[in-house]
Scaffold this motif. Structure first.
Motif, mmCIF file in Angstrom:
data_model
loop_
_atom_site.group_PDB
_atom_site.id
_atom_site.type_symbol
_atom_site.label_atom_id
_atom_site.label_comp_id
_atom_site.label_asym_id
_atom_site.label_seq_id
_atom_site.Cartn_x
_atom_site.Cartn_y
_atom_site.Cartn_z
ATOM 1 N N THR A 1 147.768 65.471 -13.497
ATOM 2 C CA THR A 1 146.755 65.594 -14.535
ATOM 3 C C THR A 1 147.270 65.041 -15.859
ATOM 4 O O THR A 1 146.547 64.352 -16.579
ATOM 5 N N GLY A 2 148.525 65.322 -16.166
ATOM 6 C CA GLY A 2 149.122 64.803 -17.389
ATOM 7 C C GLY A 2 149.156 63.285 -17.417
ATOM 8 O O GLY A 2 148.864 62.661 -18.448
ATOM 9 N N LEU A 3 149.512 62.681 -16.288
ATOM 10 C CA LEU A 3 149.517 61.217 -16.226
ATOM 11 C C LEU A 3 148.110 60.661 -16.412
ATOM 12 O O LEU A 3 147.906 59.710 -17.160
ATOM 13 N N THR A 4 147.159 61.259 -15.738
ATOM 14 C CA THR A 4 145.772 60.804 -15.820
ATOM 15 C C THR A 4 145.232 60.926 -17.240
ATOM 16 O O THR A 4 144.525 60.044 -17.726
ATOM 17 N N GLU A 5 145.580 62.015 -17.897
ATOM 18 C CA GLU A 5 145.055 62.274 -19.241
ATOM 19 C C GLU A 5 145.943 61.717 -20.355
ATOM 20 O O GLU A 5 145.622 61.849 -21.530
ATOM 21 N N GLY A 6 147.082 61.141 -19.984
ATOM 22 C CA GLY A 6 147.966 60.561 -20.985
ATOM 23 C C GLY A 6 148.621 61.574 -21.895
ATOM 24 O O GLY A 6 148.776 61.350 -23.085
ATOM 25 N N ARG A 7 149.019 62.698 -21.330
ATOM 26 C CA ARG A 7 149.651 63.736 -22.153
ATOM 27 C C ARG A 7 151.034 64.075 -21.585
ATOM 28 O O ARG A 7 151.279 63.923 -20.404
ATOM 29 N N SER A 8 151.896 64.551 -22.455
ATOM 30 C CA SER A 8 153.229 64.982 -22.049
ATOM 31 C C SER A 8 153.138 66.302 -21.285
ATOM 32 O O SER A 8 152.382 67.200 -21.671
#
Length: 147
Positions: free
Chosen positions: A103-110
């Motif tokens: 989910t973090g990769l998809t949403e561009g978050r750390s």
């Protein structure tokens, strides 16, 4: 605890460490992607170990009555019951961690803090990630204009 159960505890505990380390230290690497791809199979294997331990723990003593805290405590106090409970937590934390990473990769978050917390404290990492998503929402990539 029997030596075989102590070894199984060590195997269960260490089996997910490479996945966690890759997802936390190098989340965008090829290695992290490969290990994340294997994580569901690893979680399924841990689920099989868990099932076997449940059968073994039910043979060791009384059956656990989940309506009674004392019965659950007694079940977890047995060697197989303890390792079963631990395996349950390790497997679920791995599933949650993989979801956080993806989910973090998809949403561009750390996700490093959330993953570290999930690895060591389970639900607190999921809570951290949920709060992070709630407090800093990303624009939806799937939202389409209407009209």
């Amino acid at each position: 605890m029997r030596p075989s159960l102590a070894r199984l505890y060590q195997v269960v505990t260490s089996s997910t460490a490479p996945v966690w380390l890759a997802l936390i230290l190098a989340p965008r690497s090829r290695l992290a992607r490969r290990l994340a791809a294997v994580a569901p199979a690893l979680a399924a294997g841990l689920g099989a170990v868990y099932g076997g331990l449940l059968v073994a723990s039910s043979r060791d003593g009384e059956r656990v009555d989940f309506r009674s805290a004392d019965s659950v405590r007694a079940g977890l106090a047995s060697g197989p019951g303890f390792v079963a409970g631990w395996t349950h937590m390790v497997a679920l934390d791995l599933v949650a961690g993989r979801w956080i990473w993806e989910t973090g990769l998809t949403e561009g978050r750390s996700t490093r803090v959330a993953l570290l917390l999930t690895w060591f404290t389970g639900p607190l990492g999921v809570l951290w990630f949920a709060a992070q998503r709630r407090l800093r929402p990303r624009p939806s990539t799937s939202a389409r204009p209407t009209g």
